[in-house]
Design an enzyme around this catalytic site. Structure first.
Site, mmCIF file in Angstrom:
data_model
loop_
_atom_site.group_PDB
_atom_site.id
_atom_site.type_symbol
_atom_site.label_atom_id
_atom_site.label_comp_id
_atom_site.label_asym_id
_atom_site.label_seq_id
_atom_site.Cartn_x
_atom_site.Cartn_y
_atom_site.Cartn_z
ATOM 1 N N GLY A 19 0.735 -1.276 -0.063
ATOM 2 C CA GLY A 19 0.050 -0.007 -0.060
ATOM 3 C C GLY A 19 0.983 1.131 0.139
ATOM 4 N N ALA A 20 1.868 1.090 -0.692
ATOM 5 C CA ALA A 20 2.696 2.270 -0.705
ATOM 6 C C ALA A 20 2.858 3.284 -1.852
ATOM 7 C CB ALA A 20 4.362 1.744 -0.751
ATOM 8 N N ARG A 22 0.664 5.643 -2.178
ATOM 9 C CA ARG A 22 0.295 7.052 -1.579
ATOM 10 C C ARG A 22 0.213 6.996 0.044
ATOM 11 N NH1 ARG A 22 -4.280 4.721 -3.895
ATOM 12 N NH2 ARG A 22 -4.542 6.049 -5.562
ATOM 13 N N VAL A 67 -2.902 -7.339 -2.290
ATOM 14 C CA VAL A 67 -2.568 -8.150 -1.389
ATOM 15 C C VAL A 67 -3.645 -9.227 -0.940
ATOM 16 C CG1 VAL A 67 -0.653 -6.867 -0.752
ATOM 17 C CG2 VAL A 67 -2.895 -6.387 0.418
ATOM 18 N N ASN A 93 1.288 -2.544 5.405
ATOM 19 C CA ASN A 93 0.594 -1.088 5.480
ATOM 20 C C ASN A 93 -0.777 -1.057 4.730
ATOM 21 O OD1 ASN A 93 0.563 2.045 5.778
ATOM 22 N ND2 ASN A 93 0.517 1.614 3.532
ATOM 23 N N SER A 155 -4.005 0.246 14.323
ATOM 24 C CA SER A 155 -4.995 1.893 14.614
ATOM 25 C C SER A 155 -5.522 1.969 16.069
ATOM 26 C CB SER A 155 -6.193 1.969 13.471
ATOM 27 O OG SER A 155 -7.140 2.842 13.957
ATOM 28 N N TYR A 168 -13.360 -3.025 10.532
ATOM 29 C CA TYR A 168 -11.850 -2.359 10.699
ATOM 30 C C TYR A 168 -11.308 -2.192 11.968
ATOM 31 C CZ TYR A 168 -8.532 1.582 10.156
ATOM 32 O OH TYR A 168 -7.048 2.019 10.061
ATOM 33 N N ILE A 201 -3.830 10.523 10.867
ATOM 34 C CA ILE A 201 -3.069 11.172 10.058
ATOM 35 C C ILE A 201 -3.571 11.667 8.733
ATOM 36 C CG2 ILE A 201 -0.749 10.341 8.995
ATOM 37 C CD1 ILE A 201 -0.688 10.011 11.738
HETATM 38 N N1 LIG Z 1 -4.640 7.770 7.968
HETATM 39 C C1 LIG Z 1 -5.052 7.512 9.348
HETATM 40 O O1 LIG Z 1 -5.333 8.416 10.072
HETATM 41 C C2 LIG Z 1 -4.916 6.050 9.671
HETATM 42 C C3 LIG Z 1 -5.119 5.830 11.003
HETATM 43 C C4 LIG Z 1 -5.097 4.493 11.488
HETATM 44 C C5 LIG Z 1 -4.518 3.564 10.656
HETATM 45 N N2 LIG Z 1 -4.364 3.812 9.434
HETATM 46 C C6 LIG Z 1 -3.574 2.681 8.355
HETATM 47 O O2 LIG Z 1 -2.669 3.258 7.775
HETATM 48 C C7 LIG Z 1 -2.241 2.339 6.634
HETATM 49 C C8 LIG Z 1 -2.343 3.491 5.417
HETATM 50 O O3 LIG Z 1 -3.547 4.136 5.208
HETATM 51 P P1 LIG Z 1 -3.561 5.651 4.453
HETATM 52 O O4 LIG Z 1 -4.165 6.498 5.672
HETATM 53 O O5 LIG Z 1 -2.029 5.777 3.943
HETATM 54 O O6 LIG Z 1 -4.470 5.393 3.483
HETATM 55 P P2 LIG Z 1 -4.298 5.757 1.985
HETATM 56 O O7 LIG Z 1 -5.769 5.511 1.172
HETATM 57 O O8 LIG Z 1 -3.770 7.123 1.606
HETATM 58 O O9 LIG Z 1 -3.149 4.597 1.304
HETATM 59 C C9 LIG Z 1 -3.358 3.329 1.652
HETATM 60 C C10 LIG Z 1 -2.989 2.504 0.260
HETATM 61 O O10 LIG Z 1 -3.225 1.089 0.515
HETATM 62 C C11 LIG Z 1 -3.625 0.453 -0.999
HETATM 63 N N3 LIG Z 1 -4.403 -0.620 -0.773
HETATM 64 C C12 LIG Z 1 -5.573 -0.734 -0.397
HETATM 65 N N4 LIG Z 1 -6.147 -2.053 -0.422
HETATM 66 C C13 LIG Z 1 -4.913 -2.839 -1.223
HETATM 67 C C14 LIG Z 1 -4.874 -3.735 -1.592
HETATM 68 N N5 LIG Z 1 -5.859 -5.055 -1.412
HETATM 69 N N6 LIG Z 1 -3.943 -4.523 -1.976
HETATM 70 C C15 LIG Z 1 -2.592 -3.513 -2.310
HETATM 71 N N7 LIG Z 1 -2.748 -2.178 -1.715
HETATM 72 C C16 LIG Z 1 -3.942 -1.859 -1.231
HETATM 73 C C17 LIG Z 1 -4.463 1.846 -1.569
HETATM 74 O O11 LIG Z 1 -4.456 1.943 -2.963
HETATM 75 C C18 LIG Z 1 -3.483 3.161 -0.940
HETATM 76 O O12 LIG Z 1 -2.606 3.472 -1.904
HETATM 77 C C19 LIG Z 1 -3.803 1.508 6.451
HETATM 78 O O13 LIG Z 1 -3.458 0.272 6.961
HETATM 79 C C20 LIG Z 1 -4.902 2.294 7.442
HETATM 80 O O14 LIG Z 1 -5.704 1.513 7.908
HETATM 81 C C21 LIG Z 1 -4.175 5.113 8.797
#
Ligand SMILES: NC(=O)c1ccc[n+]([C@@H]2O[C@H](COP(=O)([O-])OP(=O)(O)OC[C@H]3O[C@@H](n4cnc5c(N)ncnc54)[C@H](O)[C@@H]3O)[C@@H](O)[C@H]2O)c1
Length: 278
Positions: A19-20, A22, A67, A93, A155, A168, A201
Site C-alpha cells: 500500500g505504498a 500513496r 494483497v 501497511n 490503529s 476495521y 494522520i
Molecule cells: N490515515 C490515518 O489516520 C490512519 C489511522 C490509523 C491507521 N491507518 C492505517 O494506515 C495504513 C495506510 O493508510 P493511509 O491513511 O495511508 O491510506 P491511503 O488510502 O492514503 O493509502 C493506503 C494505500 O493502500 C492501498 N491498498 C488498499 N487496498 C489494497 C490492496 N488490497 N492491495 C494493495 N494495496 C492496497 C491503496 O491503494 C492506497 O494506496 C492503512 O492500513 C490504514 O488502515 C491510517
C-alpha cells in the site's frame, strides 16, 4: 555529550512496503529509501505505485497487485527477493476503511476488513517465512547475527475500538495478535515483529467529508471514505498535541521499528497519534 554521527543506516537492506503508492505507505517507502534501503513498492493501483518508485529512483521497484488475492503475497515476496537479493524489512501497511454501524454492516463488508488488515499480512509473513528462516540459519552457521524487521500497521480503532468500525477495528485488533505471535515464533531468527498504530494522520482516508462523501475504488467497489469535519475538530481539541499528524510523522514511528535502534524491542505496539485515544 553531543556527537555528530548518523545513528544508523539501512544501506544494504531490502524493504517491502504494501500500500505504498500513496499516503502513509509512500512516506514509509521514501523514509526507508532515504536511510539507504532498497524498497519494493506494492499498491493495488499501478499508477501511484509506479510514480512512488520513480520518485525514489534506482533503489526502488514497484509491483502492483492486490494483497488480498491469495496467490499474490508469494509473488510479491519472490519478486522482491529476485529483484534485490534478500528481504530484511516487511511493512504490512495496505488498508482502507469500509465503515458502518453493525446493523448496516454486511458479511462481505466485515470480511473485506479482515482480509485486508489481517489475512493479507498473515499470508505475506507466511510467504516470507521460507527466505527468513533459510537466511537466518545460514547466518547463524556463519556466526553472524542480522536482525530483520516486520512492522504491521494497526490503529487506535483496533486498540481502543471505534463506533462504526466493527470490521476495521476487528482487523486492526487481529493484526496485534498476529504481531505478538510472530514475535515469539521468529525471535529465534532474529526478526523483531512490532506494530505501529495511528491516530489521525492526514491522508485520503481521513480527508474532511465536505457535502458529498469522498469515495475510493477498491476492487471495483466505490467505498466512501473520509471523516466528518466535527470529528476532525474533536480530534484537534481532544488530542494532547492539538492537531492531526502528517504521513512523514507516521513514517518516523515506523522507521524506529525498521532500524537497529529497536533491535531489542519485539512484540510491541507503538501508538503514533499525538496522544489521542478513542
Ligand atoms: N490515515 C490515518 O489516520 C490512519 C489511522 C490509523 C491507521 N491507518 C492505517 O494506515 C495504513 C495506510 O493508510 P493511509 O491513511 O495511508 O491510506 P491511503 O488510502 O492514503 O493509502 C493506503 C494505500 O493502500 C492501498 N491498498 C488498499 N487496498 C489494497 C490492496 N488490497 N492491495 C494493495 N494495496 C492496497 C491503496 O491503494 C492506497 O494506496 C492503512 O492500513 C490504514 O488502515 C491510517
Amino acid at each position: 555529550m553531543y556527537h555528530n554521527v548518523v545513528p544508523f543506516t539501512l544501506a544494504g537492506k531490502t524493504a517491502l512496503v504494501t500500500g505504498a503508492g500513496r499516503g502513509i505507505g509512500r512516506a514509509i517507502a521514501e523514509k526507508l529509501a532515504e536511510y539507504g534501503a532498497s524498497v519494493m513498492i506494492n499498491d493495488l493501483d499501478a499508477a501511484p505505485a509506479g510514480e512512488a518508485a520513480e520518485a525514489i529512483g534506482a533503489k526502488a521497484a514497484a509491483l502492483a497487485g492486490d494483497v488480498t488475492d491469495p496467490a499474490f503475497p508469494q509473488r510479491l515476496v519472490d519478486a522482491t527477493v529476485e529483484r534485490f537479493g534478500g528481504l530484511d524489512i516487511i511493512v504490512n501497511n495496505a488498508g482502507y476503511t469500509w465503515d458502518n454501524v453493525i446493523q448496516k454492516t454486511t458479511d462481505e463488508q466485515f470480511e473485506a476488513m479482515l482480509k485486508i488488515h489481517l489475512v493479507a499480512p498473515f499470508r505475506i509473513l507466511r510467504a516470507a517465512s521460507g527466505v527468513i528462516r533459510e537466511t537466518a540459519k545460514r547466518e547463524a552457521a556463519a556466526g553472524v547475527r542480522v536482525t530483520r524487521k516486520v512492522v504491521n500497521i494497526t490503529s487506535i480503532a483496533g486498540t481502543d475500538g471505534n463506533p462504526g468500525q466493527a470490521g476495521y477495528s476487528s482487523g486492526k485488533a487481529g493484526v496485534v495478535g498476529l504481531t505478538k505471535t510472530m514475535a515469539k515464533e521468529w525471535g529465534r531468527y532474529n526478526v523483531t515483529v512490532n506494530a505501529v498504530g495511528f491516530g489521525l494522520i492526514e491522508t485520503r482516508l481521513t480527508q474532511p467529508l465536505a457535502g458529498e462523501a469522498a469515495s475510493i475504488d477498491v476492487q471495483g467497489r466505490k467505498i466512501a471514505v473520509g471523516v466528518q469535519p466535527a470529528v476532525l475538530d474533536w480530534v484537534k481539541k481532544g488530542c494532547p498535541l492539538g492537531r492531526t499528524g502528517t504521513p512523514e510523522e507516521a513514517a518516523n514511528a515506523v522507521l524506529f521499528f525498521c532500524s537497529p535502534l529497536s533491535d531489542y524491542v519485539t512484540g510491541e505496539v507503538l501508538i503514533c497519534g499525538g496522544g489521542l485515544h478513542f
